[in-house]
Design a protein around this motif. Structure first.
Motif, mmCIF file in Angstrom:
data_model
loop_
_atom_site.group_PDB
_atom_site.id
_atom_site.type_symbol
_atom_site.label_atom_id
_atom_site.label_comp_id
_atom_site.label_asym_id
_atom_site.label_seq_id
_atom_site.Cartn_x
_atom_site.Cartn_y
_atom_site.Cartn_z
ATOM 1 N N GLN A 37 -36.941 -24.312 16.287
ATOM 2 C CA GLN A 37 -37.481 -25.160 15.226
ATOM 3 C C GLN A 37 -36.857 -24.725 13.907
ATOM 4 O OE1 GLN A 37 -39.479 -27.802 16.002
ATOM 5 N NE2 GLN A 37 -39.046 -27.117 18.082
ATOM 6 N N MET A 38 -36.994 -25.538 12.899
ATOM 7 C CA MET A 38 -36.373 -25.255 11.608
ATOM 8 C C MET A 38 -36.911 -23.968 10.979
ATOM 9 S SD MET A 38 -34.055 -26.399 9.529
ATOM 10 C CE MET A 38 -33.829 -28.066 10.073
ATOM 11 N N ASP A 39 -38.241 -23.867 10.882
ATOM 12 C CA ASP A 39 -38.846 -22.789 10.094
ATOM 13 C C ASP A 39 -39.655 -21.770 10.888
ATOM 14 O OD1 ASP A 39 -38.023 -23.776 7.488
ATOM 15 O OD2 ASP A 39 -39.468 -25.397 7.801
ATOM 16 N N ILE A 40 -39.929 -22.047 12.147
ATOM 17 C CA ILE A 40 -40.787 -21.134 12.903
ATOM 18 C C ILE A 40 -40.132 -20.724 14.223
ATOM 19 C CG2 ILE A 40 -42.968 -21.954 11.919
ATOM 20 C CD1 ILE A 40 -43.352 -23.608 14.485
ATOM 21 N N LYS A 41 -40.405 -19.511 14.636
ATOM 22 C CA LYS A 41 -39.920 -19.013 15.912
ATOM 23 C C LYS A 41 -40.766 -19.644 17.011
ATOM 24 C CE LYS A 41 -39.478 -14.801 18.664
ATOM 25 N NZ LYS A 41 -39.767 -15.527 19.889
ATOM 26 N N ALA A 46 -36.146 -19.209 14.668
ATOM 27 C CA ALA A 46 -36.071 -20.364 13.773
ATOM 28 C C ALA A 46 -34.621 -20.548 13.325
ATOM 29 C CB ALA A 46 -36.971 -20.152 12.563
ATOM 30 N N LYS A 48 -33.495 -21.437 10.503
ATOM 31 C CA LYS A 48 -33.268 -20.811 9.193
ATOM 32 C C LYS A 48 -33.118 -19.290 9.314
ATOM 33 C CE LYS A 48 -35.213 -24.395 6.297
ATOM 34 N NZ LYS A 48 -36.203 -24.752 5.278
ATOM 35 N N ASP A 49 -33.776 -18.674 10.280
ATOM 36 C CA ASP A 49 -33.613 -17.237 10.514
ATOM 37 C C ASP A 49 -32.209 -16.937 11.048
ATOM 38 O OD1 ASP A 49 -36.191 -16.789 9.637
ATOM 39 O OD2 ASP A 49 -37.032 -16.643 11.663
ATOM 40 N N LEU A 102 -28.226 -24.053 6.474
ATOM 41 C CA LEU A 102 -29.658 -24.126 6.226
ATOM 42 C C LEU A 102 -30.101 -22.967 5.328
ATOM 43 C CD1 LEU A 102 -30.814 -25.016 9.835
ATOM 44 C CD2 LEU A 102 -30.471 -26.585 7.910
ATOM 45 N N LYS A 103 -31.028 -23.250 4.477
ATOM 46 C CA LYS A 103 -31.562 -22.222 3.559
ATOM 47 C C LYS A 103 -33.035 -22.047 3.786
ATOM 48 C CE LYS A 103 -27.729 -21.908 1.149
ATOM 49 N NZ LYS A 103 -26.693 -21.244 1.735
#
Length: 103
Positions: A37-41, A46, A48-49, A102-103
């Motif tokens: 997912q974009m923001d969560i593991k 993620a 972004k990570d 991605l940031k």
């Protein structure tokens, strides 16, 4: 003059947004979002990570494209990432560059 500049800026922003959406669609079509997912593991880290981990690393795009295409294990824990045999070399590179943006 100011109007022309604003038009050019708006067109550039639309192009960048369209590019980002297209690559998000490619990620979805390539089944990346089944585990990322974009923001969560979730199952995997993620997106972004991943971008943060490889930010500024020389050759990161090629390295990440290789992991996308061939799979990986140990970089983010015990759950391995299987190879994505249906993702072309070109699309793996596009996905890698998108993830790194991605940031």
């Amino acid at each position: 003059m100011k109007t022309a500049w604003l038009g050019t800026f708006a067109a550039s922003a639309l192009l960048v947004t369209s590019f980002a959406q297209a690559d998000a669609e490619l990620a979805k079509k390539s089944n990346c979002t089944a585990c990322h997912q974009m923001d969560i593991k979730t199952v995997g880290p993620a997106l972004k990570d991943i971008a943060a981990k490889y930010a500024g690393e020389e050759g990161a795009s090629d390295k990440l494209a290789g992991k996308i295409k061939n799979g990986s294990s140990g970089a983010w824990g015990q759950i391995p990432m299987p190879p994505n045999v249906n993702v072309s070399e070109e699309n793996a590179k596009i996905l890698a560059e998108w993830i790194l943006s991605l940031k």
